[in-house]
Design a protein around this motif. Structure first.
Motif, PDB file in Angstrom:
ATOM      1  N   ARG A   1       0.809  -1.212   0.000  1.00 11.02           N
ATOM      2  CA  ARG A   1       0.000   0.000   0.000  1.00 11.02           C
ATOM      3  C   ARG A   1       0.847   1.270   0.000  1.00 11.02           C
ATOM      4  NH1 ARG A   1      -3.874  -1.170   5.029  1.00 11.02           N
ATOM      5  NH2 ARG A   1      -1.915  -2.070   5.731  1.00 11.02           N
ATOM      6  N   THR A   2       2.084   1.184   0.420  1.00 11.27           N
ATOM      7  CA  THR A   2       2.910   2.383   0.541  1.00 11.27           C
ATOM      8  C   THR A   2       4.117   2.384  -0.380  1.00 11.27           C
ATOM      9  OG1 THR A   2       4.139   1.365   2.359  1.00 11.27           O
ATOM     10  CG2 THR A   2       2.263   2.740   2.949  1.00 11.27           C
ATOM     11  N   SER A   3       4.396   1.270  -1.070  1.00 11.06           N
ATOM     12  CA  SER A   3       5.627   1.183  -1.859  1.00 11.06           C
ATOM     13  C   SER A   3       5.658   2.217  -2.977  1.00 11.06           C
ATOM     14  CB  SER A   3       5.775  -0.225  -2.447  1.00 11.06           C
ATOM     15  OG  SER A   3       4.672  -0.544  -3.272  1.00 11.06           O
ATOM     16  N   GLY A   4       4.530   2.408  -3.680  1.00 14.02           N
ATOM     17  CA  GLY A   4       4.505   3.378  -4.765  1.00 14.02           C
ATOM     18  C   GLY A   4       4.774   4.789  -4.279  1.00 14.02           C
ATOM     19  N   THR A   5       4.239   5.127  -3.128  1.00 15.34           N
ATOM     20  CA  THR A   5       4.458   6.459  -2.558  1.00 15.34           C
ATOM     21  C   THR A   5       5.914   6.657  -2.187  1.00 15.34           C
ATOM     22  OG1 THR A   5       2.222   6.336  -1.649  1.00 15.34           O
ATOM     23  CG2 THR A   5       3.647   8.074  -0.818  1.00 15.34           C
ATOM     24  N   VAL A   6       6.524   5.631  -1.617  1.00 21.74           N
ATOM     25  CA  VAL A   6       7.943   5.713  -1.247  1.00 21.74           C
ATOM     26  C   VAL A   6       8.801   5.854  -2.500  1.00 21.74           C
ATOM     27  CG1 VAL A   6       9.873   4.451  -0.218  1.00 21.74           C
ATOM     28  CG2 VAL A   6       7.633   4.439   0.902  1.00 21.74           C
ATOM     29  N   PHE A   7       8.519   5.047  -3.522  1.00 24.22           N
ATOM     30  CA  PHE A   7       9.273   5.127  -4.771  1.00 24.22           C
ATOM     31  C   PHE A   7       9.197   6.533  -5.366  1.00 24.22           C
ATOM     32  CE2 PHE A   7       8.653   0.343  -5.841  1.00 24.22           C
ATOM     33  CZ  PHE A   7       9.645   0.024  -4.926  1.00 24.22           C
ATOM     34  N   THR A   8       8.000   7.072  -5.379  1.00 25.49           N
ATOM     35  CA  THR A   8       7.817   8.409  -5.955  1.00 25.49           C
ATOM     36  C   THR A   8       8.606   9.457  -5.178  1.00 25.49           C
ATOM     37  OG1 THR A   8       5.579   7.761  -6.638  1.00 25.49           O
ATOM     38  CG2 THR A   8       6.098  10.104  -6.675  1.00 25.49           C
ATOM     39  N   ALA A   9       8.609   9.350  -3.854  1.00 23.97           N
ATOM     40  CA  ALA A   9       9.350  10.298  -3.021  1.00 23.97           C
ATOM     41  C   ALA A   9      10.839  10.241  -3.325  1.00 23.97           C
ATOM     42  CB  ALA A   9       9.089  10.011  -1.537  1.00 23.97           C
ATOM     43  N   VAL A  10      11.372   9.030  -3.507  1.00 27.28           N
ATOM     44  CA  VAL A  10      12.799   8.877  -3.800  1.00 27.28           C
ATOM     45  C   VAL A  10      13.132   9.469  -5.163  1.00 27.28           C
ATOM     46  CG1 VAL A  10      14.665   7.217  -4.134  1.00 27.28           C
ATOM     47  CG2 VAL A  10      12.984   6.832  -2.339  1.00 27.28           C
ATOM     48  N   ILE A  11      12.270   9.241  -6.143  1.00 29.53           N
ATOM     49  CA  ILE A  11      12.491   9.795  -7.482  1.00 29.53           C
ATOM     50  C   ILE A  11      12.449  11.325  -7.443  1.00 29.53           C
ATOM     51  CG2 ILE A  11      11.507   9.980  -9.796  1.00 29.53           C
ATOM     52  CD1 ILE A  11      10.581   7.033  -9.426  1.00 29.53           C
ATOM     53  N   ILE A  12      11.516  11.879  -6.667  1.00 28.19           N
ATOM     54  CA  ILE A  12      11.437  13.336  -6.530  1.00 28.19           C
ATOM     55  C   ILE A  12      12.701  13.884  -5.878  1.00 28.19           C
ATOM     56  CG2 ILE A  12      10.242  15.179  -5.271  1.00 28.19           C
ATOM     57  CD1 ILE A  12       7.623  13.691  -5.845  1.00 28.19           C
ATOM     58  N   ALA A  13      13.216  13.156  -4.874  1.00 28.25           N
ATOM     59  CA  ALA A  13      14.466  13.588  -4.234  1.00 28.25           C
ATOM     60  C   ALA A  13      15.603  13.608  -5.251  1.00 28.25           C
ATOM     61  CB  ALA A  13      14.808  12.659  -3.071  1.00 28.25           C
ATOM     62  N   GLY A  14      15.680  12.565  -6.080  1.00 30.67           N
ATOM     63  CA  GLY A  14      16.713  12.532  -7.106  1.00 30.67           C
ATOM     64  C   GLY A  14      16.547  13.648  -8.120  1.00 30.67           C
ATOM     65  N   ALA A  15      15.311  13.903  -8.531  1.00 29.75           N
ATOM     66  CA  ALA A  15      15.055  14.972  -9.500  1.00 29.75           C
ATOM     67  C   ALA A  15      15.403  16.341  -8.911  1.00 29.75           C
ATOM     68  CB  ALA A  15      13.589  14.938  -9.931  1.00 29.75           C
ATOM     69  N   THR A  16      15.134  16.525  -7.614  1.00 25.37           N
ATOM     70  CA  THR A  16      15.474  17.792  -6.958  1.00 25.37           C
ATOM     71  C   THR A  16      16.980  17.988  -6.927  1.00 25.37           C
ATOM     72  OG1 THR A  16      13.501  17.595  -5.560  1.00 25.37           O
ATOM     73  CG2 THR A  16      15.208  19.145  -4.851  1.00 25.37           C
ATOM     74  N   THR A  17      17.713  16.928  -6.599  1.00 27.25           N
ATOM     75  CA  THR A  17      19.173  17.013  -6.600  1.00 27.25           C
ATOM     76  C   THR A  17      19.680  17.345  -8.001  1.00 27.25           C
ATOM     77  OG1 THR A  17      19.257  15.335  -4.861  1.00 27.25           O
ATOM     78  CG2 THR A  17      21.296  15.778  -6.038  1.00 27.25           C
ATOM     79  N   LEU A  18      19.089  16.705  -8.994  1.00 29.96           N
ATOM     80  CA  LEU A  18      19.467  16.969 -10.382  1.00 29.96           C
ATOM     81  C   LEU A  18      19.243  18.440 -10.729  1.00 29.96           C
ATOM     82  CD1 LEU A  18      20.374  15.634 -13.077  1.00 29.96           C
ATOM     83  CD2 LEU A  18      17.958  15.332 -13.598  1.00 29.96           C
ATOM     84  N   GLY A  19      18.130  18.998 -10.271  1.00 29.96           N
ATOM     85  CA  GLY A  19      17.842  20.396 -10.552  1.00 29.96           C
ATOM     86  C   GLY A  19      18.788  21.349  -9.833  1.00 29.96           C
ATOM     87  N   LEU A  20      19.249  20.949  -8.637  1.00 36.52           N
ATOM     88  CA  LEU A  20      20.105  21.838  -7.848  1.00 36.52           C
ATOM     89  C   LEU A  20      21.565  21.810  -8.286  1.00 36.52           C
ATOM     90  CD1 LEU A  20      18.679  21.142  -4.263  1.00 36.52           C
ATOM     91  CD2 LEU A  20      18.405  23.229  -5.605  1.00 36.52           C
ATOM     92  N   VAL A  21      22.076  20.629  -8.606  1.00 37.52           N
ATOM     93  CA  VAL A  21      23.523  20.516  -8.883  1.00 37.52           C
ATOM     94  C   VAL A  21      23.831  19.981 -10.268  1.00 37.52           C
ATOM     95  CG1 VAL A  21      24.100  20.252  -6.448  1.00 37.52           C
ATOM     96  CG2 VAL A  21      23.638  18.216  -7.809  1.00 37.52           C
ATOM     97  N   GLY A  22      22.806  19.672 -11.057  1.00 35.78           N
ATOM     98  CA  GLY A  22      23.052  19.188 -12.404  1.00 35.78           C
ATOM     99  C   GLY A  22      23.233  17.682 -12.456  1.00 35.78           C
TER     100      GLY A  22
END
Length: 442
Positions: free
Chosen positions: A202-223
């Protein structure tokens, strides 16, 4: 009221419970997403601060190597005192504490392990350790910091069910890895293989999405940077077999010895030595700092800090370190960990593995040095953490090399088997169990 009028409210209520339109579910998703962005921002800031702390130390001892014999003992002693009396519970890498929190049922106990005070202490004391020349990483502390931020966010918004709170902690720890290394896939694999060992559907998809968003945020901040640079090294089937076996045996056994050493140290040394350490822990921390200065002097200053620069230079084949670097860096990492100061072992372990691969490269003349370095990183890291899939993915993502996927995976699983011959339990899991026992006694 006719039948049609009664049916419409029921339909509206059913629609409100559907995943795509439910306000309650969207609110929870927003909590995960905002938390992931926050964790990523802190991870990037922490990474930059860690680089600055290491540079401050190296600049201070440049041309004055003797100064390390003052800074390192004093810095480790101060860090230990602050850990004991100002930020109790901040010691260690942070990953065992996060794993332990995922298995706690007492929310008050979880709050003590994942408090914002400990998160702040983890960051400050890791920076102090790096500014004192300790051989530690920031990735493990980032996991606990990420889990603490998510846990605090869940408490602030009063999320109801325990599985949601657990999912927040899991997402925070995995987002910490994704943000620290700029490796979203490694964050997801790490969450499954190391942090939780299982996933609630019930929570795996939400966790996966959060991790992907964290990676995308890092990508936006430092390239779109790669943590250890890029290499296009490939290896043919013939040399690959020998290279995989050689790196797996050496790296797996060395990683098992390292892990077993830390587990023995966590229990406390027996006899007079153990009693003296328990009685004079600050003096012991200072002696560990003195040992770091000696090791740093023997290595020409190469063993101080995370080992990031050394590993990157080896991966990109910009420099060749002396064969003794791997042994000296391993010793410096053990000394740093047993001193009792906060700090992780991710980056130092990858640096040690890279050096091992470089040392073993001449034994496989038909294999590119770059390929041997990646195999060495995977072998030693898998031997230390005994998480072969995480080791494969994290090295592959951090070096942007997919051509070695099969050799890396074979190396990871074989070195995992070799490590188990010496260390029967995974390092982080064993440390988490010990941490849980201590917390329950207190």
């Amino acid at each position: 009221m006719d039948v049609g009028q009664r049916v419409r409210p029921m339909r509206l209520r059913r629609m409100g419970r559907m995943p795509l339109v439910s306000p309650r579910l969207w609110w929870r998703r927003l909590v995960f997403w905002v938390g992931a962005i926050l964790v990523s921002c802190i991870a990037v800031t922490f990474a930059q601060a860690a680089n600055w702390a290491t540079e401050v130390f190296l600049h201070a001892i440049a041309g004055r190597a003797w100064l390390a014999f003052i800074i390192a003992p004093a810095g480790l002693a101060i860090s230990f005192l602050l850990t004991q009396y100002v930020f109790p519970g901040a010691q260690g890498s942070g990953i065992p504490q996060t794993i332990a929190a995922l298995h706690m049922h007492d929310q008050a106990m979880v709050g003590r392990v994942l408090s914002l005070r400990i998160a702040v202490g983890k960051i400050l004391l890791t920076l102090l350790g790096l500014a004192s020349g300790a051989s530690i990483g920031r990735e493990g502390p980032t996991v606990q910091v990420g889990a603490s931020i998510m846990h605090a966010l869940g408490n602030l918004l009063r999320l109801p069910r325990p599985e949601l709170q657990r999912a927040l902690v899991l997402a925070g720890g995995a987002a910490g890895i994704a943000g620290a290394f700029n490796t979203p896939l490694a964050g997801i694999v790490f969450a499954i293989e190391e942090l939780s060992h299982s996933f609630e559907a019930r929570t795996s998809g939400t966790v996966f999405t959060a991790v992907i968003i964290a990676g995308a945020t890092t990508l936006g901040l430092v390239g779109n940077y790669t943590y250890f640079g890029q290499t296009s090294a490939e290896i043919s089937n013939g040399p690959a077999t020998l290279a995989v076996i050689l790196c797996s045996v050496v790296g797996g056994l060395a990683g098992g010895i390292f892990s077993q050493s830390l587990l023995i140290a966590a229990k406390g040394l027996p006899g007079v030595a153990g009693r003296l350490i328990m009685r004079y822990p600050v003096v012991f921390a200072a002696l560990c700092g003195l040992s770091l200065a000696v090791i740093g002097w023997l290595s020409g200053g190469q063993t101080y800090g995370t080992g990031y620069d050394q590993a990157r230079a080896m991966v990109e084949e910009h420099s060749v370190l002396p064969p003794v670097y791997a042994a000296l860096k391993l010793a410096a990492t053990v000394v740093s960990y047993v001193s009792g100061i906060p700090g992780g072992i991710f980056a130092p372990s990858l640096s040690i593995g890279a050096a091992m691969g470089s040392v073993l490269a001449p034994l496989v003349p038909n294999a590119p040095v770059g390929a041997m370095i990646l195999l060495g990183m995977t072998a030693y890291f898998s031997g230390v953490v005994q998480a072969p899939i995480t080791a494969t993915v994290i090295v592959m993502e951090m070096t942007a090399n997919q051509s070695l996927t099969i050799p890396l995976m074979a190396t990871a699983f074989l070195s995992f088997a070799m490590s188990r011959l010496i260390c029967r339990r995974p390092l982080y899991g064993a440390l988490a169990r010990r941490f849980l026992e201590v917390q329950r006694r207190h």
